[in-house]
Design an enzyme around this catalytic site. Structure first.
Site, short mmCIF file in Angstrom:
data_model
loop_
_atom_site.label_atom_id
_atom_site.label_comp_id
_atom_site.label_asym_id
_atom_site.label_seq_id
_atom_site.Cartn_x
_atom_site.Cartn_y
_atom_site.Cartn_z
N HIS A 266 38.58 -11.12 6.05
CA HIS A 266 38.07 -11.32 4.68
C HIS A 266 37.16 -12.56 4.67
CE1 HIS A 266 37.84 -11.13 0.40
NE2 HIS A 266 39.02 -11.55 0.06
N HIS A 307 32.21 -3.18 6.27
CA HIS A 307 32.73 -3.51 4.93
C HIS A 307 33.52 -2.32 4.41
CE1 HIS A 307 32.86 -4.84 0.75
NE2 HIS A 307 32.56 -6.03 1.21
N ASP A 365 28.99 -12.24 5.26
CA ASP A 365 29.42 -13.33 6.15
C ASP A 365 28.56 -13.45 7.40
OD1 ASP A 365 32.52 -12.26 5.06
OD2 ASP A 365 31.75 -14.28 4.74
C1 SDX Z 1 34.44 -9.85 3.06
O1 SDX Z 1 36.30 -6.42 0.08
C2 SDX Z 1 35.35 -7.24 -0.13
O2 SDX Z 1 34.58 -7.08 -1.05
C3 SDX Z 1 35.28 -8.43 0.80
C4 SDX Z 1 34.09 -9.34 0.65
C5 SDX Z 1 34.11 -10.08 -0.66
O3 SDX Z 1 33.03 -10.50 -1.11
O4 SDX Z 1 35.22 -10.32 -1.20
O5 SDX Z 1 32.89 -8.56 0.73
C6 SDX Z 1 34.05 -10.40 1.73
O6 SDX Z 1 35.58 -9.89 3.39
C7 SDX Z 1 33.40 -9.19 3.91
C8 SDX Z 1 34.00 -8.58 5.23
C9 SDX Z 1 34.15 -9.72 6.24
N1 SDX Z 1 34.91 -9.27 7.40
C10 SDX Z 1 34.33 -9.14 8.60
O7 SDX Z 1 33.13 -9.26 8.79
C11 SDX Z 1 35.31 -8.85 9.73
C12 SDX Z 1 34.75 -7.71 10.60
N2 SDX Z 1 34.75 -6.48 9.81
C13 SDX Z 1 35.91 -5.61 9.97
O8 SDX Z 1 37.12 -6.24 10.24
C14 SDX Z 1 35.94 -4.46 8.95
O9 SDX Z 1 34.68 -3.94 8.90
C15 SDX Z 1 36.44 -4.74 7.56
C16 SDX Z 1 37.77 -5.36 7.54
C17 SDX Z 1 35.47 -5.58 6.82
C18 SDX Z 1 36.53 -3.38 6.83
O10 SDX Z 1 37.47 -2.63 7.51
P1 SDX Z 1 37.96 -1.19 6.98
O11 SDX Z 1 37.24 -0.80 5.74
O12 SDX Z 1 39.43 -1.22 6.95
O13 SDX Z 1 37.37 -0.24 8.07
P2 SDX Z 1 38.16 0.19 9.33
O14 SDX Z 1 38.85 -0.99 9.94
O15 SDX Z 1 38.98 1.38 8.97
O16 SDX Z 1 36.97 0.59 10.31
C19 SDX Z 1 36.40 1.90 10.28
C20 SDX Z 1 35.86 2.11 11.70
C21 SDX Z 1 36.93 1.87 12.76
O17 SDX Z 1 36.54 2.62 13.92
P3 SDX Z 1 37.17 4.15 14.11
O18 SDX Z 1 38.66 4.01 13.87
O19 SDX Z 1 36.46 4.97 13.06
O20 SDX Z 1 36.79 4.48 15.53
O21 SDX Z 1 34.83 1.13 11.94
C22 SDX Z 1 35.24 0.27 13.02
C23 SDX Z 1 36.75 0.40 13.12
O22 SDX Z 1 37.18 0.11 14.44
N3 SDX Z 1 34.84 -1.07 12.63
C24 SDX Z 1 34.33 -1.97 13.47
C25 SDX Z 1 34.02 -3.09 12.67
N4 SDX Z 1 34.36 -2.84 11.40
C26 SDX Z 1 34.87 -1.58 11.38
N5 SDX Z 1 34.09 -1.94 14.80
C27 SDX Z 1 33.55 -3.06 15.33
N6 SDX Z 1 33.24 -4.18 14.62
C28 SDX Z 1 33.45 -4.22 13.30
N7 SDX Z 1 33.14 -5.31 12.60
#
Ligand code: SDX
Length: 431
Positions: A266, A307, A365
């Site tokens: 997050h 996201h 971010d």
């Molecule tokens: C913020 O919610 C909000 O609005 C948050 C925010 C706000 O203003 O409050 O916008 C702020 O938190 C932004 C997000 C910051 N986080 C990161 O940058 C951390 C890296 N991102 C991931 O951890 C992830 O993308 C999340 C947590 C942001 C979202 O995860 P989800 O929606 O639970 O998606 P998921 O984990 O189910 O991923 C779907 C697929 C998976 O692969 P498959 O199972 O389909 O094979 O996408 C892949 C994931 O492995 N994936 C990634 C990835 N993000 C998702 N693979 C590599 N790198 C990534 N960053």
């Protein structure tokens, strides 16, 4: 015509269930499942991927189109034309302030920027190397032991006073968390400065000499605050609402929000993105990290990418990238290797089938850390600044919830998968 009801049918002789559908002014319609429990079934949605937990008039996100509106106003226009207190007023009141209103609001906030003198002792209970987020959680939570004269959450005047106190004091608390790490004296707020300038002054000024914030950097910093101010029902905002739903005081509720924001999935992602870029170090190593991000056996993720809601570019990331250019140009850092590395990483990832097929784009971010680092803000303060900005959205959402006469304490149910009833076994009879 929009459907007005949904029917659940079962593949046995159980009676079908009819549920009303509700429409908002924009975005997805919802199936109102509040009566579902009496039919003996629950919905199951860990992570709330498809669950609307509340109604709100504050922030609208269209993940497919990459849109973000605060009370109907596109984030691009607010970041371009507003100051942070105007946006805070908008989030809290639902309308942009007129001249008299913003002058009055600015005056109120300015009169609350100082901390109770005893609060400075709370900082001193921490080790000097305590993470600023740990300090902020502690100090904001302890505000309920100092400002308890206006904590009746069902009293609109009390909610307003506590909201003003939080909005006014959070920059002082964040800046002092940094000063405490440095071992430098706390700098008191200077109310002749605007909100962003005041924070930068408290961060970088010392008692030994005059310090004037760079206006270009202060304006860039203010845009960062505006972009981070609110974002619908994200994890930390949902935390604030759930904690607040029990009637918990505003300071405890916001402290819980800060705790949730700290996570690297997050708000901690901006700090983690910079650490990742520092670890990659050079464009020649980008492919190695892209490979790791795609490897399911490797816990590494491309920080600042992906996201839960956006299946398009996070509109804030585009504004942040432009702000990055402005700040680096102002500082003569056009060739900043970190920024070049970030842009190359973004380019390569957005051409890679893994990221394209999963609609993983840079989020807010990805660039924010580069901007703040260029401004001399240490990595450890990135999430603290995110918390500073999001306090405006958290208090707006907390106030909206408490003003809703229909709101109830949040109490989700579960799918139980544990042992069914069994008899107690005395210890001498256990395996
Ligand atoms: C913020 O919610 C909000 O609005 C948050 C925010 C706000 O203003 O409050 O916008 C702020 O938190 C932004 C997000 C910051 N986080 C990161 O940058 C951390 C890296 N991102 C991931 O951890 C992830 O993308 C999340 C947590 C942001 C979202 O995860 P989800 O929606 O639970 O998606 P998921 O984990 O189910 O991923 C779907 C697929 C998976 O692969 P498959 O199972 O389909 O094979 O996408 C892949 C994931 O492995 N994936 C990634 C990835 N993000 C998702 N693979 C590599 N790198 C990534 N960053």
């Amino acid at each position: 015509m929009k459907p007005t009801k949904a029917t659940i049918t079962f593949d046995n002789d159980a009676k079908s269930i009819e549920l009303p559908m509700l429409s908002g002014t924009a975005g997805n319609d919802v199936i109102d499942i509040r009566s579902l429990g009496k039919h003996g079934v629950f919905t199951y949605d860990p992570g709330f991927m498809s669950t609307a937990a509340c109604q709100s008039n504050i922030t609208f996100i269209d993940g497919e189109k990459g849109l973000l509106h605060y009370c109907g106003y596109p984030i691009e226009q607010l970041a371009e034309h507003c100051n942070f207190l105007e946006v805070s007023y908008l989030l809290m009141h639902g309308e942009l302030p007129n001249t008299a209103q913003i002058n009055d609001f600015t005056g109120i906030i300015s009169s609350h920027t100082m901390l109770h003198d005893q609060l400075s002792n709370i900082f001193r209970g921490f080790r000097r190397d305590a993470h600023p987020m740990a300090v902020m959680i502690g100090v904001v939570g302890s505000m309920s032991a100092f400002y308890f004269d206006a904590m009746d959450v069902y009293n609109p005047q009390h909610r307003a006073i506590s909201a003003h106190r939080l909005l006014a004091k959070i920059p002082t608390i964040a800046a002092w968390s940094y000063k405490y790490n440095l071992g430098q004296p706390f700098m008191h707020p200077k109310n002749k400065l605007n909100y962003a300038e005041n924070f930068i002054h408290m961060m970088f000024a010392t008692p030994c000499e005059e310090y004037t914030p760079n206006p270009v950097l202060a304006r860039a910093f203010e845009k960062i605050l505006i972009l981070h101010a609110d974002h619908e029902q994200n994890a930390s905002t949902s935390t604030v609402r759930l904690v607040g739903s029990s009637g918990a005081n505003p300071f405890a509720s916001i402290a819980a929000g800060i705790a949730s924001l700290w996570g690297p999935a997050h708000g901690g992602a901006n700090e983690a993105t910079l650490q990742m870029l520092e670890e990659i170090g050079d464009v020649s190593r980008i492919d190695e990290f892209i490979k790791r991000a795609k490897d399911k056996t490797d816990s590494f993720r491309l920080m600042g990418f992906g996201h839960r809601v956006y299946r398009n570019m996070d509109p804030r990331a585009a504004i942040m990238r432009k702000t990055c250019h402005e700040v680096l140009n102002e500082l003569g850092l056009q060739d900043d290797p970190m920024f070049k590395l970030a842009m190359e990483l973004e380019k390569i990832a957005l051409e890679d089938e893994y990221f394209v097929s999963r609609k993983l784009y840079p989020n807010v971010d990805f660039y924010s850390g580069i901007v703040m680092r260029a401004m001399g803000i240490p990595n450890s303060m990135f999430t603290a600044i995110f918390a500073l900005a999001r306090t405006a959205g958290w208090i707006a959402q907390w106030s909206e919830m408490n003003a809703d006469p229909e709101h109830k304490i949040g109490r989700p149910r579960q799918l139980y998968t544990g042992e069914t009833r069994r008899e107690f076994v005395p210890i001498d009879k256990r395996a």
